[in-house]
Design an enzyme around this catalytic site. Structure first.
Site, mmCIF file in Angstrom:
data_model
loop_
_atom_site.group_PDB
_atom_site.id
_atom_site.type_symbol
_atom_site.label_atom_id
_atom_site.label_comp_id
_atom_site.label_asym_id
_atom_site.label_seq_id
_atom_site.Cartn_x
_atom_site.Cartn_y
_atom_site.Cartn_z
ATOM 1 N N TYR A 1 4.813 21.134 13.701
ATOM 2 C CA TYR A 1 3.783 21.869 14.438
ATOM 3 C C TYR A 1 3.712 23.271 13.863
ATOM 4 C CZ TYR A 1 1.534 24.288 18.427
ATOM 5 O OH TYR A 1 0.706 25.052 19.225
ATOM 6 N N ASP B 1 7.158 26.980 7.097
ATOM 7 C CA ASP B 1 6.885 27.513 8.430
ATOM 8 C C ASP B 1 8.233 27.751 9.111
ATOM 9 O OD1 ASP B 1 4.837 26.560 11.294
ATOM 10 O OD2 ASP B 1 6.489 27.972 11.084
ATOM 11 N N LYS C 1 8.330 34.217 16.771
ATOM 12 C CA LYS C 1 9.431 34.097 17.732
ATOM 13 C C LYS C 1 10.456 35.233 17.619
ATOM 14 C CE LYS C 1 8.761 29.103 18.105
ATOM 15 N NZ LYS C 1 8.392 28.797 19.473
#
Ligand code: KE4
Length: 441
Positions: free
Chosen positions: A148, A243, A278
């Site tokens: 994702y 990612d 994050k």
């Protein structure tokens, strides 16, 4: 049997929220739909604990889905946020803190010479894709099922029936054209990757992947897969995008590249672009993408690839991220976090065996997932064979005993600096009871 925790106030808050917010939540992952229930509403967090509005305390293994590696309310992070806020909230003009954060990321992440700060992982991934397409002047992108990268239109695709089947949108509202240049393959599937490059090689702009997957639960790459990804992208002039929104500063100071190198899995040549989020915001909204200067200089205003954002590099969010990363650099917690997580993973595996329940406890550094599955999970196909009903029973059994896990079988759980041995043992004793209950079903 422990008395049911009161959830009256959460229930009322949820009903009120559902009248004005779709699903009562501002992100679907929080809705507890995958475990067929209603979410708790959180009052506050401190260290490794959160409290819901009914006053129930939980040991938190979600940590805001990864950002809170230092735990909730770390004094140095709070002080940095307070100090920044006193100087103003946003200027729409450059500040030195943004440069400091960019310099720190360039120092920490191999292969990153320049960075652009944005507001979320989605925005960072979307921008990295646009940059790769602008830099290579090609259109096709390869991603992998179960990975994702945020709700980027072109990446919300279903896995193709073959390695050469172009992507179909997996959400209404995405025009076919947005996914017509996206190939969605299976993770760790080298032959499919080779076939895709044989078919589309010179038109592929980039391959994007989670170098250690968190979004189908924790899944590690094979050495052959990462080798093939790097070799094929280099050979065909495509960019490789890691990612690391979840793994950046989570798996180690230098993220997945460092962690996978220790395992002998990371190829010598690293990725061309890195996506972050994050932890680099420490709980406030920060995303980033970065890479070699020759690529990053294609981004406006230096280059023609456009990307912008009113609150990109926001002074308060950047202060929170800087305080978090500075603490991690000064006091690297990674060995301790790995030991705590290994103890938890081994304990959970032993408890499942003792209860006669088939499970795979897969972990990387301080990320972990308990799959209710007969076989190791290596890609989305095997992940989907997990017993999600049994996971839901486990989730609720643990919640009732004061342990807050991710509300989906297909998510990673996180251990933070604020967790300690006593909390791990408390988690294992709660798991023993919850698993024994499931085994009686
Ligand atoms: P955000 O746009 O949510 O900041 O980042 C998107 C993203 C990109 N890349 C990876 C590897 C990610 O894990 C994420 C976001 N992760 C999810 C949890 N699996 C965030 C939780 C949520 O969507 O509410």
């Amino acid at each position: 049997m422990k008395p049911e925790k009161s959830k009256e106030l959460s229930r009322a808050a949820y009903q009120r929220a559902c009248r004005v917010i779709p699903g009562g939540v501002n992100s679907p992952a929080r809705a507890f739909r995958a475990v067929s229930g209603e979410p708790i509403f959180v009052q506050r967090g401190q260290g490794a604990y959160i409290w819901d509005i009914d006053g129930n305390r939980y040991i938190d293994y979600v940590g805001s889905w990864g950002p809170l590696i230092l735990g909730h309310g770390h004094p140095k992070v709070i002080a940095a946020i307070e100090e920044a806020a006193r100087q103003g909230t946003s200027f729409g003009a450059p500040t030195e803190r943004e440069t400091e954060l960019a310099e720190l990321i360039c120092r920490a992440v191999p292969g990153v010479e320049m960075v652009r700060l944005v507001n979320s992982g989605t925005e960072a991934a979307m921008s990295a894709i646009r940059l790769a397409r602008g830099f290579t002047r090609r259109d096709k992108i390869i991603k992998f099922a179960g990975c994702y990268h945020g709700h980027v239109d072109s990446l919300l695709v279903q896995a193709g029936s073959s390695a050469t089947t172009l992507g179909m949108p997996n959400s209404p509202g995405i025009p076919q054209g947005c996914t017509a240049d996206t190939l969605c393959l299976h993770y760790n599937d080298v032959p499919a990757l080779e076939e895709a490059f044989a078919h589309y090689g010179s038109t592929i702009a980039a391959v994007i992947l989670e170098p250690v997957v968190g979004n189908m639960g924790v899944v590690l790459p094979t050495k052959e897969f990462l080798q093939a990804v790097r070799e094929l992208t280099s050979r065909h002039g495509a960019l490789l995008i890691y990612d690391e929104v979840m793994t950046g500063f989570r798996l180690g100071w230098s993220g997945a590249q460092e962690y996978l190198s220790k395992l002998g899995i990371q190829p010598k040549q690293g990725p061309d672009l890195i996506v972050l989020g994050k932890i680099i915001g420490g709980g406030l909204p920060v995303g980033a993408y970065g890479g070699r200067a020759e690529i990053m200089k294609h981004i406006a205003p230096d280059g023609p690839v456009f990307q912008a954002g009113t609150l990109s590099g926001n002074p308060i969010a950047v202060a929170s991220g800087l305080a978090t990363l500075t603490e991690l650099e000064k006091y690297p917690p990674y060995d301790r976090l790995e030991k705590l997580t290994q103890r938890l993973a081994q304990g959970l595996a032993e408890l499942c065996r003792a209860a006669g329940l088939a499970c795979q406890v897969q972990h990387a550094a301080s990320m972990w997932t308990l799959f209710f599955n007969e076989e190791p999970v290596s890609d989305y196909r095997t992940a989907l064979r997990s017993d999600t009903k049994r996971f839901a029973r486990f989730f609720w059994g643990m919640l009732e005993r004061g342990i807050y896990l991710p509300c989906s079988q297909f998510e990673a759980a996180f251990v933070s600096v604020a967790h300690d041995e006593a909390m791990i043992e408390a988690t294992l004793s709660a798991a023993r009871e919850a698993l024994e209950e499931i085994a009686k079903d």
